[in-house]
Design a protein around this motif. Sequence first.
Motif, short mmCIF file in Angstrom:
data_model
loop_
_atom_site.label_atom_id
_atom_site.label_comp_id
_atom_site.label_asym_id
_atom_site.label_seq_id
_atom_site.Cartn_x
_atom_site.Cartn_y
_atom_site.Cartn_z
N THR A 20 -31.37 125.71 60.16
CA THR A 20 -32.46 125.41 59.23
C THR A 20 -32.20 124.10 58.48
O THR A 20 -33.14 123.41 58.10
N GLU A 21 -30.94 123.75 58.30
CA GLU A 21 -30.64 122.46 57.65
C GLU A 21 -31.17 121.30 58.48
O GLU A 21 -31.74 120.35 57.97
N LYS A 22 -30.98 121.39 59.80
CA LYS A 22 -31.49 120.34 60.68
C LYS A 22 -33.02 120.31 60.67
O LYS A 22 -33.63 119.24 60.67
N LEU A 23 -33.64 121.49 60.66
CA LEU A 23 -35.10 121.52 60.60
C LEU A 23 -35.62 120.90 59.31
O LEU A 23 -36.63 120.20 59.30
N ARG A 24 -34.93 121.18 58.19
CA ARG A 24 -35.34 120.58 56.92
C ARG A 24 -35.22 119.06 56.97
O ARG A 24 -36.06 118.34 56.43
N ASN A 25 -34.18 118.57 57.63
CA ASN A 25 -33.99 117.12 57.72
C ASN A 25 -35.15 116.45 58.46
O ASN A 25 -35.68 115.44 58.02
N GLN A 34 -40.29 125.66 51.42
CA GLN A 34 -41.12 124.58 51.95
C GLN A 34 -41.11 124.58 53.48
O GLN A 34 -42.13 124.34 54.12
N LEU A 35 -39.95 124.88 54.04
CA LEU A 35 -39.81 124.92 55.49
C LEU A 35 -40.70 126.02 56.07
O LEU A 35 -41.39 125.81 57.08
N ALA A 36 -40.69 127.18 55.44
CA ALA A 36 -41.52 128.30 55.91
C ALA A 36 -43.00 127.92 55.85
O ALA A 36 -43.76 128.19 56.80
N ASP A 37 -43.40 127.27 54.77
CA ASP A 37 -44.80 126.86 54.63
C ASP A 37 -45.17 125.80 55.66
O ASP A 37 -46.29 125.76 56.15
N LYS A 38 -44.21 124.94 55.97
CA LYS A 38 -44.45 123.86 56.94
C LYS A 38 -44.85 124.42 58.31
O LYS A 38 -45.74 123.90 58.97
N PHE A 39 -44.19 125.50 58.70
CA PHE A 39 -44.45 126.09 60.01
C PHE A 39 -45.39 127.30 59.97
O PHE A 39 -45.71 127.86 61.01
N GLY A 40 -45.78 127.70 58.76
CA GLY A 40 -46.67 128.85 58.64
C GLY A 40 -46.01 130.15 59.04
O GLY A 40 -46.61 130.99 59.72
N LEU A 59 -39.51 126.71 67.51
CA LEU A 59 -39.73 125.69 66.48
C LEU A 59 -39.11 124.35 66.86
O LEU A 59 -39.61 123.30 66.48
N ILE A 60 -38.02 124.40 67.61
CA ILE A 60 -37.42 123.16 68.10
C ILE A 60 -38.40 122.44 69.01
O ILE A 60 -38.65 121.23 68.87
N VAL A 61 -38.98 123.20 69.95
CA VAL A 61 -39.94 122.60 70.88
C VAL A 61 -41.17 122.11 70.12
O VAL A 61 -41.67 121.00 70.34
N ARG A 62 -41.67 122.94 69.21
CA ARG A 62 -42.87 122.57 68.44
C ARG A 62 -42.65 121.30 67.63
O ARG A 62 -43.49 120.40 67.61
N THR A 63 -41.49 121.22 66.97
CA THR A 63 -41.19 120.05 66.15
C THR A 63 -41.03 118.80 67.00
O THR A 63 -41.50 117.72 66.64
N HIS A 64 -40.37 118.95 68.14
CA HIS A 64 -40.20 117.81 69.04
C HIS A 64 -41.55 117.28 69.53
O HIS A 64 -41.79 116.06 69.52
N LEU A 65 -42.43 118.19 69.95
CA LEU A 65 -43.73 117.76 70.46
C LEU A 65 -44.58 117.13 69.37
O LEU A 65 -45.36 116.20 69.64
N ALA A 66 -44.45 117.60 68.13
CA ALA A 66 -45.28 117.10 67.05
C ALA A 66 -44.75 115.80 66.43
O ALA A 66 -45.53 114.95 66.01
#
Length: 199
Positions: A20-25, A34-40, A59-66
Amino acid sequence: MTTLQAEIPAFSYLSGKEFTEKLRNVTETTTNYQLADKFGIPRSTIQTWHSHDRTAFELIVRTHLATGASVRYMALGEGEPFECKVDPVEGLQTHRLVDGALIKAGKVSLDLSTLDRFGLKPSITKVIEDDAAIYYVNTESTNPTSGKYLIDIDGQLSINFIQRLPGQKLSINIGDNSFEASVDDIQVLGRVAMTMSKE
């Protein structure tokens, strides 16, 4: 009983708080809320990841594509968050060259790395198009040697090939013809650093 040897072995993926630290970055969030709200997703889901050391691969795939964020960074913690990130230059004014004058034509976006590769920066780049091509002109390069230049002859602008000659002379090509002129006879407004030709 035999065990199959994997040709592509599993990686040691990040999980729990490291994940989750990497996702927040990469999403520029500072808290797990905020992270939870970001991804719904429910905030309790993140707590489950922490307590059970889970990895949310979707979420890794979703974040990469977006966003283009690095999968290796989010999944393994290796490299930079945006290893191949390019910064688009939005709003470079374009001009059409019509009857010896520049007419504003719109705007164009181009990434900074492409401009830099040709020695250009947004502040010194003039974008000119005609029926044949789009020209990216370096307005700081006004001492003609050999190449295509944006020039002003008696108030008429054009893009022409110029070759410097001995004795402060220039050979200027206009279509299939060429003529000689003194360096002082024309004003050089910039050198064409990059051309996108139309087919």
